[in-house]
Design a protein around this motif. Structure first.
Motif, PDB file in Angstrom:
ATOM      1  N   ASP A 284      90.322-116.326  30.106  1.00 41.42           N
ATOM      2  CA  ASP A 284      89.444-116.203  31.490  1.00 41.42           C
ATOM      3  C   ASP A 284      90.400-114.941  31.417  1.00 41.42           C
ATOM      4  O   ASP A 284      91.464-114.629  31.371  1.00 41.42           O
ATOM      5  CB  ASP A 284      90.535-116.905  32.886  1.00 41.42           C
ATOM      6  N   HIS A 369      96.060-119.290  38.307  1.00 44.97           N
ATOM      7  CA  HIS A 369      95.968-120.606  38.259  1.00 44.97           C
ATOM      8  C   HIS A 369      96.258-121.308  36.447  1.00 44.97           C
ATOM      9  O   HIS A 369      96.437-120.484  35.754  1.00 44.97           O
ATOM     10  CB  HIS A 369      94.408-120.781  39.168  1.00 44.97           C
ATOM     11  N   HIS A 376      89.737-122.754  36.233  1.00 47.75           N
ATOM     12  CA  HIS A 376      90.614-123.243  37.338  1.00 47.75           C
ATOM     13  C   HIS A 376      90.896-124.682  37.595  1.00 47.75           C
ATOM     14  O   HIS A 376      90.368-125.106  37.801  1.00 47.75           O
ATOM     15  CB  HIS A 376      90.020-122.852  38.516  1.00 47.75           C
ATOM     16  N   THR A 412      97.408-118.285  34.505  1.00 47.98           N
ATOM     17  CA  THR A 412      96.380-116.629  34.555  1.00 47.98           C
ATOM     18  C   THR A 412      97.846-116.000  35.269  1.00 47.98           C
ATOM     19  O   THR A 412      97.907-116.462  35.779  1.00 47.98           O
ATOM     20  CB  THR A 412      95.249-116.531  34.624  1.00 47.98           C
ATOM     21  N   GLU A 414      96.837-112.538  36.902  1.00 46.66           N
ATOM     22  CA  GLU A 414      95.618-111.298  37.505  1.00 46.66           C
ATOM     23  C   GLU A 414      95.794-110.698  38.853  1.00 46.66           C
ATOM     24  O   GLU A 414      94.886-111.159  39.906  1.00 46.66           O
ATOM     25  CB  GLU A 414      94.657-112.504  37.225  1.00 46.66           C
ATOM     26  N   GLU A 453      93.599-109.325  33.800  1.00 44.79           N
ATOM     27  CA  GLU A 453      94.150-110.358  34.351  1.00 44.79           C
ATOM     28  C   GLU A 453      94.157-111.434  32.546  1.00 44.79           C
ATOM     29  O   GLU A 453      93.362-110.828  31.335  1.00 44.79           O
ATOM     30  CB  GLU A 453      93.022-111.558  34.156  1.00 44.79           C
TER      31      GLU A 453
HETATM   32 MN    MN Z   1      91.423-116.082  36.833  1.00 49.14          MN
END
Ligand code: MN
Ligand code: GLY
Ligand code: MN
Length: 484
Positions: A284, A369, A376, A412, A414, A453
């Protein structure tokens, strides 16, 4: 032959020979660690007895169509099997520690059209399971297990809708315990899983880099998405962890913008949130890049600098034992200070502004997350929560009840700052509006937003940043070098 015997063998061009490879250690077999995961789930269930039953994703067509939907394995099923094939089922007999896979029986016609599917022998070799059978053995095996053990221990299923599709009378099911146990097990990643997330990040990094090298040639958001997919698919990552976001100008303020079809001309920057998937594991990654050789305005440069500071300050604090929610709060404090300096937030202290929810008008989502089989990913408890709940800005949420980071989590970081017209119109109607200088805000609307991120592996002493996509100075240097 053993590698050490190699020097004793002389082969002439006329010789024929047999080569036999012996795998010397179990750890060298790179099978998905399904059995280890099954034991882990049983431990989280706190059960020494019982049968876990999971159904894999069935083949499905689109509505009113003879075309199959793209297949995506159920992640809970994958976690206990490593099997990315349709129409499979599994059981794990906790007491006897036996993981069994049931593969579909397919017709000759299906095999001719679709190619052969997983055979019982192949399944046995390829996966970390104890036994493999055809699906028709499931009823027999379950009836047997139920006869012997079900009076003392339940059959654990994820949801009422995923009960075994076989007519078994008086089966004692537990539909409540398995999901939280699996969520808790999945929250900490093992070495195999980390390798998959690292590989997904590596491919995403290559694709983000290629976009930086070619952005000067592009004229539409669609080309960014196209190039990202090209690089991922040609490196073996056919699936993406989520729909690519390539939002230029005001579209960068739309958190889940996926239309990706507008011209880049006249826009200052583009926010690219795109991550490849590798063997069902996600990456991500977001980068926000200038459309031009440098930041096209002081406004864009200033907002990037604030988000960069939010990210750097949070990343350097990542470590086992740290409360993630506190990093979320730190990001807000840095955002508030930065926006105060630019005159966007005013007439209050950092605390007053944070308590009012005004910083969440610009930074409405959580700091991050878990990442894993889902972008997620699941966990025992959410590590943070969004400040935007049901379209309303929540007042400051106390931190004490939220979980601590643990070694082996992948999360993450972000942060973002956005100038979203709808959010700002709504903010004008709220009491927090007294802290926002809307005239000043209007000057920043064309920027849209900035998000950066990365995916971090939490370690005992700190972190490993798994994301390799260039950002900051390195990112600008690539854009400049390739744009000339
Ligand atoms: Mn993310
Ligand atoms: N790509 C979705 C997210 O960043 O959470
Ligand atoms: Mn993202």
């Amino acid at each position: 032959m053993r590698a050490s015997d190699r020097s004793e063998i002389v082969i002439s061009p006329d010789d024929t020979c047999d080569i036999r490879i012996t795998v010397l250690a179990e750890s060298e077999c790179d099978k998905y660690p399904a059995k280890q995961h099954a034991r882990r789930v049983a431990a989280k269930l706190g059960a020494s007895d019982g049968l876990i039953y999971l159904a894999g994703k069935p083949t499905r067509n689109w509505g009113d169509s003879d075309q199959q939907r793209p297949f995506r394995q159920r992640r809970y099923f994958y976690y206990l099997s490593g099997v990315d094939e349709a129409d499979c089922h599994l059981t794990y007999d906790i007491r006897n520690d036996i993981l069994t896979l049931y593969v579909p029986i397919i017709s000759l016609r299906e095999a001719i059209y679709m190619g052969p599917t997983l055979s019982v022998d192949e399944a046995q070799q390829r996966y970390d399971i104890d036994c493999a059978y055809h699906y028709d053995a499931l009823k027999r095996d379950m009836a047997d297990w139920i006869d012997r053990y079900n009076k003392d221990a339940p059959v654990y299923i994820l949801h009422g809708t995923q009960a075994p599709d076989i007519p078994l009378e008086n089966i004692r099911l537990d539909e409540r315990s398995l999901l939280p146990a699996m969520d808790a097990a999945r929250e900490i990643k093992d070495g195999y899983e980390i390798r998959m997330i690292r590989e997904a990040n590596k491919i995403s990094g290559l694709a983000h880099r290629r976009i930086l090298e070619n952005i000067h040639r592009m004229s539409n958001e669609g080309e960014i998405e196209g190039l990202f997919l090209d690089i991922c698919v040609s490196h073996g990552a056919k699936n993406q962890a989520y729909g690519t976001i390539a939002g230029s100008g005001p579209n960068a303020a739309v958190l889940h913008y996926v239309k990706n079809n507008e011209p880049l001309r006249g826009r200052q920057l583009v926010c690219i949130d795109a991550g490849a998937e590798w063997n069902c594991y996600a990456s991500d990654v977001t980068r926000t890049i200038p459309l031009g050789q440098d930041w096209p305005s002081e406004h864009a440069k200033d907002i990037y600098a604030i988000v960069e500071e939010m990210q750097e300050e949070c990343i350097k604090r990542v470590k086992q034992g740290v409360r993630y929610r506190e990093l979320n709060e730190l990001a807000h404090v840095i955002a508030i200070r930065g926006l105060q300096k630019l005159g966007i937030l005013n007439d209050g202290t950092v605390d007053e502004i944070r308590q009012s929810g005004a910083s969440a008008v610009f930074f409405p989502h959580g700091l991050g997350h878990h990442v894993g089989l889902e972008v997620h990913d699941v966990s025992a408890q959410p590590i943070t929560a969004s400040d935007l709940a049901g379209g309303r800005y929540r007042e400051f949420v106390p931190t004490m009840s939220t979980p601590l980071l643990q070694e082996g989590m992948v999360i993450t970081i972000e942060p973002g700052i956005y100038f979203n017209k709808l959010a700002l119109e709504n903010a004008r109607t709220l009491s927090l509006s007294k802290y926002i200088n809307f005239d000043r805000v209007n000057q920043y609307l064309p920027i849209g937003g900035v998000r950066i991120e990365d995916d971090l592996l939490v370690t005992r002493t700190g972190y490993e940043n798994l994301t390799t996509a260039p950002k900051g100075k390195e990112m600008l240097e690539i854009i400049r070098r390739c744009g000339n």
